[in-house]
Motif scaffolding. Structure first.
Motif, PDB file in Angstrom:
ATOM      1  N   ARG A 180     -39.993  16.201 -63.387  1.00 53.77           N
ATOM      2  CA  ARG A 180     -39.855  17.015 -62.278  1.00 53.77           C
ATOM      3  C   ARG A 180     -41.012  17.128 -61.256  1.00 53.77           C
ATOM      4  O   ARG A 180     -40.855  17.033 -60.105  1.00 53.77           O
ATOM      5  N   SER A 181     -42.126  16.558 -61.687  1.00 56.32           N
ATOM      6  CA  SER A 181     -43.185  16.572 -60.357  1.00 56.32           C
ATOM      7  C   SER A 181     -42.791  15.233 -59.713  1.00 56.32           C
ATOM      8  O   SER A 181     -43.045  15.289 -58.439  1.00 56.32           O
ATOM      9  N   LEU A 224     -40.380  16.314 -57.216  1.00 57.78           N
ATOM     10  CA  LEU A 224     -40.652  17.063 -56.330  1.00 57.78           C
ATOM     11  C   LEU A 224     -41.304  16.031 -54.969  1.00 57.78           C
ATOM     12  O   LEU A 224     -41.185  16.934 -53.816  1.00 57.78           O
ATOM     13  N   ALA A 237     -32.740  21.009 -56.571  1.00 57.92           N
ATOM     14  CA  ALA A 237     -33.133  21.877 -57.880  1.00 57.92           C
ATOM     15  C   ALA A 237     -32.372  21.890 -59.188  1.00 57.92           C
ATOM     16  O   ALA A 237     -32.485  21.673 -60.071  1.00 57.92           O
ATOM     17  N   ALA A 289     -38.499  16.148 -52.626  1.00 54.01           N
ATOM     18  CA  ALA A 289     -38.154  17.405 -52.160  1.00 54.01           C
ATOM     19  C   ALA A 289     -38.991  17.698 -51.338  1.00 54.01           C
ATOM     20  O   ALA A 289     -38.633  18.477 -50.151  1.00 54.01           O
ATOM     21  N   LEU A 290     -40.287  17.632 -51.363  1.00 54.25           N
ATOM     22  CA  LEU A 290     -41.343  18.176 -50.360  1.00 54.25           C
ATOM     23  C   LEU A 290     -41.362  17.557 -49.116  1.00 54.25           C
ATOM     24  O   LEU A 290     -41.365  18.010 -48.203  1.00 54.25           O
ATOM     25  N   LEU A 347     -31.665  21.155 -50.796  1.00 57.25           N
ATOM     26  CA  LEU A 347     -32.767  21.845 -51.796  1.00 57.25           C
ATOM     27  C   LEU A 347     -32.184  22.486 -52.893  1.00 57.25           C
ATOM     28  O   LEU A 347     -32.762  22.197 -54.129  1.00 57.25           O
ATOM     29  N   THR A 364     -32.541  18.336 -60.504  1.00 62.15           N
ATOM     30  CA  THR A 364     -33.834  18.166 -61.589  1.00 62.15           C
ATOM     31  C   THR A 364     -33.655  18.906 -62.783  1.00 62.15           C
ATOM     32  O   THR A 364     -33.952  18.042 -63.790  1.00 62.15           O
ATOM     33  N   VAL A 387     -48.176  20.632 -62.997  1.00 63.25           N
ATOM     34  CA  VAL A 387     -47.971  19.948 -61.666  1.00 63.25           C
ATOM     35  C   VAL A 387     -48.913  20.328 -60.915  1.00 63.25           C
ATOM     36  O   VAL A 387     -49.230  21.600 -60.612  1.00 63.25           O
ATOM     37  N   PRO A 401     -50.244  20.961 -57.301  1.00 58.90           N
ATOM     38  CA  PRO A 401     -49.362  21.005 -56.076  1.00 58.90           C
ATOM     39  C   PRO A 401     -50.204  20.398 -54.992  1.00 58.90           C
ATOM     40  O   PRO A 401     -49.174  19.752 -54.333  1.00 58.90           O
ATOM     41  N   VAL A 437     -49.042  16.273 -55.719  1.00 61.22           N
ATOM     42  CA  VAL A 437     -47.664  16.245 -55.464  1.00 61.22           C
ATOM     43  C   VAL A 437     -47.336  16.423 -53.786  1.00 61.22           C
ATOM     44  O   VAL A 437     -46.189  15.862 -53.353  1.00 61.22           O
ATOM     45  N   ALA A 438     -47.864  17.206 -53.137  1.00 59.05           N
ATOM     46  CA  ALA A 438     -47.786  17.597 -51.718  1.00 59.05           C
ATOM     47  C   ALA A 438     -48.201  16.455 -50.890  1.00 59.05           C
ATOM     48  O   ALA A 438     -48.069  16.247 -49.583  1.00 59.05           O
TER      49      ALA A 438
END
Length: 936
Positions: free
Chosen positions: A317-318, A321, A25, A324-325, A21, A28, A494, A496, A499-500
């Motif tokens: 970035r989004s 993510l 970061a 990453a998520l 992670l 990114t 973004v 949330p 993106v999740a």
């Protein structure tokens, strides 16, 4: 597996999570910064610069110049900016010679000899009676962007009226460009006389030098055709300009002329977080100038470009993510699984401590302290390991080509992420021990004998609740084409939940697969109960009696496989989309724009074929003759193309007129973009008689008439193409046959040549074409590489690779820990079986059948979950480097061979683990089982 081994596994899980992670970061931030810088470096000057124009005279120029430079500097703030000014005078007539005479007067000729260009010469668009014209000009910094061919740069001339006693003013020293000198037949030392068109004042000028622009196509000269070419047509033909120093121009020729300031910023050090504020500040230059200088007008596309880059950075970035998520969910579950196994191993001890007076608070403090001791070293080490991990990822060619430079030391973002992740991991590690510390010893021993058929999430229906949340989030991601949302004030941010969405969908898919475990285990038990053989029946019974034991590794493997398959599919789809975008933008393997007035036939016809012999040198020829495009190395077909503008009502469209007989050979049209094959479209376009046959984009499907120039032309739509190759993305376009367009009476000069190359290997032909600076070449291969190497678009590749590798490690580690703990708890069972004469082969079969149940459900479930998300998630996160919608639309590519290789590799690794554990159990023998309680 012993307690130290479990703690070591927990340490490995936390270290892997924090390192990965932190690396994501850091990656990114690096990708965003590299992408923004690359976009600004590649942006043409016409996009980066701010242009200010104002009418000035000799008296007010210093004040206006000072105001412009001050306001521009204030608008750009801390961004370094270079401001230069250029001014051209009113027109002056070339006088004295007869029509067509073009010889300049040498400095030694007698005074009064007629010099200059003659009146009445018919040139360009001018009439026979129109005089030829010239202009004076001054350009700040021209001597640094041009080189002298002969002579020297002019010195400042005396002010008007400072002549000799006889009233003759000295000649004004000027410099002329090489094209102007060639057109006017001038050289250094020549003199000529010009006449003011308003006051009739005669001025003698002397050519002090001839210069050549180092780059005539530099964006700073984009609007100055006279300087670039030396000749400008129109109602009058103008030659020049006659370049003089600023002092000379302001002293003698600045009479209500227009000055143009060009502000060229140095954007190399502009960080991504300042894009939006810088755009707003630069956009305010015009209003600030108008407040101080009413006649000043400022124009700059830079604020729009910076706003687009800011949006692209947010989208990048989004997008990163998303993996990453997914990794966060997987890492959290892997650590929770390890923590649960560690807590189960310690439950008897905790229950015994509880029965002897150990309070819940003290037990929780012990668990939390131990978890922090495991997690804190990971928080310290992870930021320093992150750059090493990124360098390993950058070793892959398709990742390293993006040009992202990995620093030797980690940035602040890596430390911040590690500091945030480690405490969360410690909490996950301590949670099962804290929650289970309330059981007494008797309750704990009773619980160990019971097998839960369903987990807490399934019993409460939490997985169904997650589905209700995940489905709308994924759907919104697909509809929005990204995970962005508008905030208060119009800014983009973004979303949330959106993106999740993919991570929640993966978790839900895995949890739904777990609901099948009890059903499948009972079915397998019934089937094996009727068959002879110990291993299958005993393994099925074990799974059916305690399916909850196998739920943890099954869910972990399911999500890991789904992440792996999604990563492979996204990467393949992204690469295919870059190739599709490049083919659409290029239109053909090579697209060559030729100068106006040259057809570049290179042979007897405007469409030709060659054998594609690699031995052909393929000279591109000169501008005065044909261009041998068909003879270039590897070229198999060449077609002449006319590109122009057409209007359908108020809609402007691009018109491409291509030789229909070569259309199917040269045009790169993706088959799914039209219901009609390209060969059939070519046949229809070449049909004679009636209105002009055209193929159009969907928005022009009802078109019956188009306007070319000032004339209307009836057309007949014979095909609809979703996107016409070689035209701007998302724009309206028409495709016609070149011969049919000419037959309709419309002039259609050849403006481009489209070339097909054997094997799409454009490098040899492109190298030959690069020798001719008069050609503008669009190379499919180079364009594809440029799109693939764009960090803002390609950053997803690195994030996917990181997430993919970490997911596999988490899955294998979780499976190993769970299988080892399960085997250790069943040593008594295996000892008894060994005492009864069960062979190693039978024990291996028992373990293989039992674990195959988990592995089979996980692998199949992971592929099915990934397949369910293919069509929604993947197209939504594949965007251009400018965060625009992809043209042509994204086409899903599932690399089934790579998916099969992934499944086979996982299967082999897990089989090795099962075999090794079984062999270790068999070696202990019955004697080891008799001492089973000694280690408690």
């Amino acid at each position: 597996m012993s307690e130290p081994s479990l703690l070591l596994a927990a340490f490995g899980s936390i270290l892997l999570a924090t390192t990965t992670l932190s690396a994501l970061a850091l990656y990114t931030a690096l990708v965003t910064d590299a992408g923004v810088r690359r976009a600004m470096d590649l942006a043409p000057l016409s996009v980066r610069a701010t242009t200010v124009t104002s009418t000035v005279g000799a008296d007010d120029f210093p004040g206006v110049d000072r105001t412009v430079r001050t306001r521009v500097a204030q608008g750009y703030g801390t961004i370094p900016v270079q401001v230069t000014v250029g001014i051209q005078s009113d027109s002056y007539a070339l006088s004295g010679q007869k029509s067509g005479q073009k010889t300049g007067q040498k400095s030694g000729q007698k005074s009064g000899q007629k010099t200059g260009q003659g009146n009445g010469r018919k040139t360009g668009q001018g009439k026979p009676s129109d005089p030829d014209l010239t202009r004076f000009a001054t350009y700040e910094g021209l001597d640094g962007r041009a080189e002298l061919v002969s002579g020297g740069w002019p010195a400042p001339a005396p002010a008007s009226g400072a002549g000799t006693g006889g009233g003759t003013e000295p000649a004004v020293p000027v410099a002329v460009s090489e094209p102007a000198a060639r057109a006017m037949r001038l050289s250094a030392g020549d003199e000529l006389t010009i006449v003011g068109r308003l006051d009739g004042r005669r001025i003698t000028v002397r050519v002090s030098g001839v210069f050549r622009l180092r780059d005539p196509y530099d964006g700073r000269w984009a609007g100055d055709e006279l300087l670039r070419t030396g000749v400008q047509g129109g109602d009058f033909t103008t030659y020049g300009p006659l370049v003089v120093p600023a002092e000379t121009f302001l002293g003698r020729f600045a009479t209500g002329v227009t000055a143009t300031w060009l502000a060229e910023p140095d954007l190399r050090r502009l960080p991504p977080e300042r894009l939006r504020s810088s755009a707003a500040s630069i956009a305010g230059i015009g209003a600030a100038l108008r407040a101080d200088c009413g006649q000043c007008a400022a124009v700059s596309p830079l604020p729009d470009m910076l706003g687009q880059l800011d949006r692209a950075a947010v989208v990048a970035r989004s997008t990163m993510l998303v993996p990453a998520l997914q990794l966060i969910v997987l890492a959290a579950y892997a650590l929770a699984l390890t923590a649960r196994l560690l807590a189960e191993h310690r439950r008897p001890e905790l229950a015994l401590l509880r029965s002897r007076g150990g309070g819940p608070g003290r037990l929780a403090a012990l668990a939390a302290g131990e978890a922090l001791l495991v997690a804190l070293p990971c928080a310290v080490a992870a930021p320093f390991l992150a750059p090493l991990l990124l360098r390993a990822v950058g070793a892959f060619p398709w990742i390293g080509a993006s040009g992202v430079r990995i620093p030797a030391t980690p940035g602040a973002s890596a430390f911040a992420v590690a500091a945030a992740v480690a405490p969360v991991c410690a909490a996950l590690l301590a949670a099962p021990a804290v929650l289970g510390g309330r059981r007494t010893y008797v309750e704990e021993q009773a619980a160990r004998g019971r097998g839960e058929r369903r987990g807490l999430i399934q019993r409460t229906g939490a997985d169904l609740v997650l589905i209700v949340i995940a489905v709308p989030a994924v759907w919104q991601l697909r509809d929005q084409g990204g995970a962005l949302s508008a905030r208060v004030g119009g800014d983009l941010g973004v979303d949330p939940l959106t993106v999740a969405g993919p991570a929640l969908a993966l978790l839900c898919g895995g949890l739904l697969c777990l609901r099948l475990v009890p059903l499948a285990s009972r079915l397998v038990e019934r089937l094996t109960a009727r068959r002879a053989g110990l291993a299958a029946a005993l393994a099925a019974r074990q799974v059916s009696r305690r399916p909850g034991r196998h739920a943890g590794p099954a869910l972990l493997l399911t999500m890991a496989v789904a992440i792996g398959v999604l990563s492979l599919t996204t990467a393949a789809t992204w690469r295919g989309s870059q190739e599709d975008q490049a083919r659409h933008l290029a239109g053909a393997d090579l697209r060559v724009a030729v100068p106006p007035g040259t057809s570049g036939t290179g042979g007897a016809s405007e469409s030709s074929e060659s054998s594609g012999s690699s031995g052909s040198s393929g000279s591109s020829g000169s501008s005065g003759g044909g261009r041998g495009f068909a003879g270039l190395p590897g070229v198999t077909a060449a077609a002449a193309v006319h590109r122009g503008d057409a209007f359908v009502g108020s809609t402007q469209a691009t018109l491409l007129a291509v030789d229909a007989s070569r259309l199917s050979r040269v045009m790169a049209l993706r088959p799914d973009l039209s219901d009609v094959p390209l060969g059939v479209i070519a046949t229809r376009l070449a049909a004679a008689g009636g209105p002009l046959p055209v193929a159009v984009t969907p928005d022009l499907a009802e078109t019956t008439r188009v306007t070319l120039g000032s004339a209307a032309l009836p057309v007949r739509v014979v095909a609809v193409v979703a996107a016409v190759p070689g035209t701007p993305a998302g724009g309206s376009a028409l495709l016609a046959d070149l011969s049919a367009l000419r037959a309709s009476g419309r002039p259609a000069d050849v403006t481009e040549w489209w070339l097909a190359v054997a094997g799409h290997d454009t490098a040899p032909a492109a190298a030959v074409l690069a020798r001719d600076p008069g050609l503008a070449v669009t190379d499919l291969g180079a364009l594809t590489r440029r799109l693939r190497d764009d960090p803002l678009a390609a950053g997803l590749q690195g994030a996917l690779l990181l997430g993919f590798a970490a997911a596999l490690v988490f899955a294998v580690l979780g499976f190993l820990v769970n299988a080892a703990v399960s085997a250790r708890e069943r040593r008594a069972e295996f000892g008894v079986l060994g005492a009864l004469g069960v062979t190693f082969r039978q024990m291996l079969g028992l373990m293989v059948v039992e674990q195959s149940f988990v592995i089979g459900i996980s692998l199949a479930g992971g592929v099915l979950v990934a397949a369910a998300l293919f069509s929604t998630v993947v197209p939504a996160i594949v965007v251009t480097g400018q965060a625009a919608v992809v043209t042509p639309p994204v086409l899903l590519h599932v690399p089934w061979a790579a998916v099969a290789a992934l499944i086979a590799t996982l299967l082999a690794v897990l089989t090795v683990i099962v075999t090794a554990l079984t062999r270790a159990l068999h070696r202990r023998g019955p004697a080891g089982a008799l001492r089973l309680g000694e280690d408690r």
